[in-house]
Design an enzyme around this catalytic site. Structure first.
Site, PDB file in Angstrom:
ATOM      1  N   GLY A 104      15.282  23.758 -22.459  1.00  0.00           N
ATOM      2  CA  GLY A 104      15.589  22.596 -23.276  1.00  0.00           C
ATOM      3  C   GLY A 104      15.503  22.982 -24.744  1.00  0.00           C
TER       4      GLY A 104
ATOM      5  N   GLN B   8      14.790  21.463 -33.676  1.00  0.00           N
ATOM      6  CA  GLN B   8      14.263  22.826 -33.514  1.00  0.00           C
ATOM      7  C   GLN B   8      15.174  23.878 -34.140  1.00  0.00           C
ATOM      8  OE1 GLN B   8      13.529  22.226 -29.062  1.00  0.00           O
ATOM      9  NE2 GLN B   8      11.887  23.630 -29.633  1.00  0.00           N
TER      10      GLN B   8
ATOM     11  N   CYS C 234       6.969  25.709 -25.379  1.00  0.00           N
ATOM     12  CA  CYS C 234       7.889  25.148 -26.372  1.00  0.00           C
ATOM     13  C   CYS C 234       8.382  26.302 -27.232  1.00  0.00           C
ATOM     14  CB  CYS C 234       7.169  24.107 -27.234  1.00  0.00           C
ATOM     15  SG  CYS C 234       8.221  23.404 -28.528  1.00  0.00           S
ATOM     16  N   LEU C 235       9.695  26.375 -27.429  1.00  0.00           N
ATOM     17  CA  LEU C 235      10.258  27.470 -28.221  1.00  0.00           C
ATOM     18  C   LEU C 235       9.798  27.400 -29.673  1.00  0.00           C
ATOM     19  CD1 LEU C 235      13.890  27.451 -26.766  1.00  0.00           C
ATOM     20  CD2 LEU C 235      12.037  29.054 -26.224  1.00  0.00           C
TER      21      LEU C 235
ATOM     22  N   HIS D 294      10.727  15.626 -29.370  1.00  0.00           N
ATOM     23  CA  HIS D 294      11.142  16.374 -30.573  1.00  0.00           C
ATOM     24  C   HIS D 294      11.954  15.490 -31.517  1.00  0.00           C
ATOM     25  CE1 HIS D 294       9.755  20.466 -30.101  1.00  0.00           C
ATOM     26  NE2 HIS D 294      10.248  20.585 -28.877  1.00  0.00           N
TER      27      HIS D 294
HETATM   28 ZN    ZN Z   1       9.610  21.989 -27.527  1.00  0.00          ZN
END
Ligand code: ZN
Length: 165
Positions: A47, A52, A95-96, A141
């Site tokens: 995702g 982001q 989470c990236l 996010h």
């Molecule tokens: Zn994330």
């Protein structure tokens, strides 16, 4: 040509802001969605939300099955979670934007979410299991909420130390 986009890491302020609704599916939004999917697969992740990659607009992409060899990409524009199960469960979430840490977050086990796709069509679907976790994580996010915000102060301090290490 798809492009891989740089992924912002916490505590970048764009990750902490509430993203703005998307008012129309422009060529720029289509391009962003394609680039976000490519960036998500390359990361590799399941995702990715627009904030982001530095775009404070309400869109995320997800594909919860591609790691099992079955691609099922979703582009969710202006999503709304309009039902959450009373039953919750705790899952491990990466989470990236929080590299180096995995957090344990309690969330509703299933949700109903509506969204628009790149063709302007409205969708409404129930998500359960990992898909529900992923959709809620990405939806968060768009409101500037990270997994850290779901933790107790003690667990948050440990997670922040891991990210900053
Ligand atoms: Zn994330």
């Amino acid at each position: 040509m798809m492009a891989l986009l740089p992924i912002l890491h916490w505590p970048n302020p764009i990750l902490l802001a509430r993203a703005a609704p998307i008012t129309g599916v422009t060529a720029g939004i289509r391009r962003l969605a394609e680039d976000m999917l490519a960036t998500m697969y390359a990361a590799p992740g399941r995702g990715l939300a627009a904030p982001q990659v530095g775009v404070s607009q309400r869109m995320f992409v997800m594909d919860v099955t591609w790691k099992q060899g079955i691609p099922s990409p979703l582009v969710c524009i202006n999503p709304e979670i309009h039902w959450r199960s009373a039953v919750t469960s705790i899952g491990a979430e990466g989470c990236l934007s929080l590299p180096g840490t995995t957090t344990h977050v309690s969330r509703p086990q299933s949700i109903r979410m509506s969204w628009h796709d790149l063709d302007g069509a409205r969708h409404d679907a129930r998500f359960a299991g990992f898909a529900a976790i992923c959709a809620q994580h990405e939806y968060d996010h768009l409101d500037g909420i990270l997994t850290l915000d779901h933790l107790t102060p003690q667990h948050r301090a440990l997670a922040e130390a891991e990210v900053l290490a």
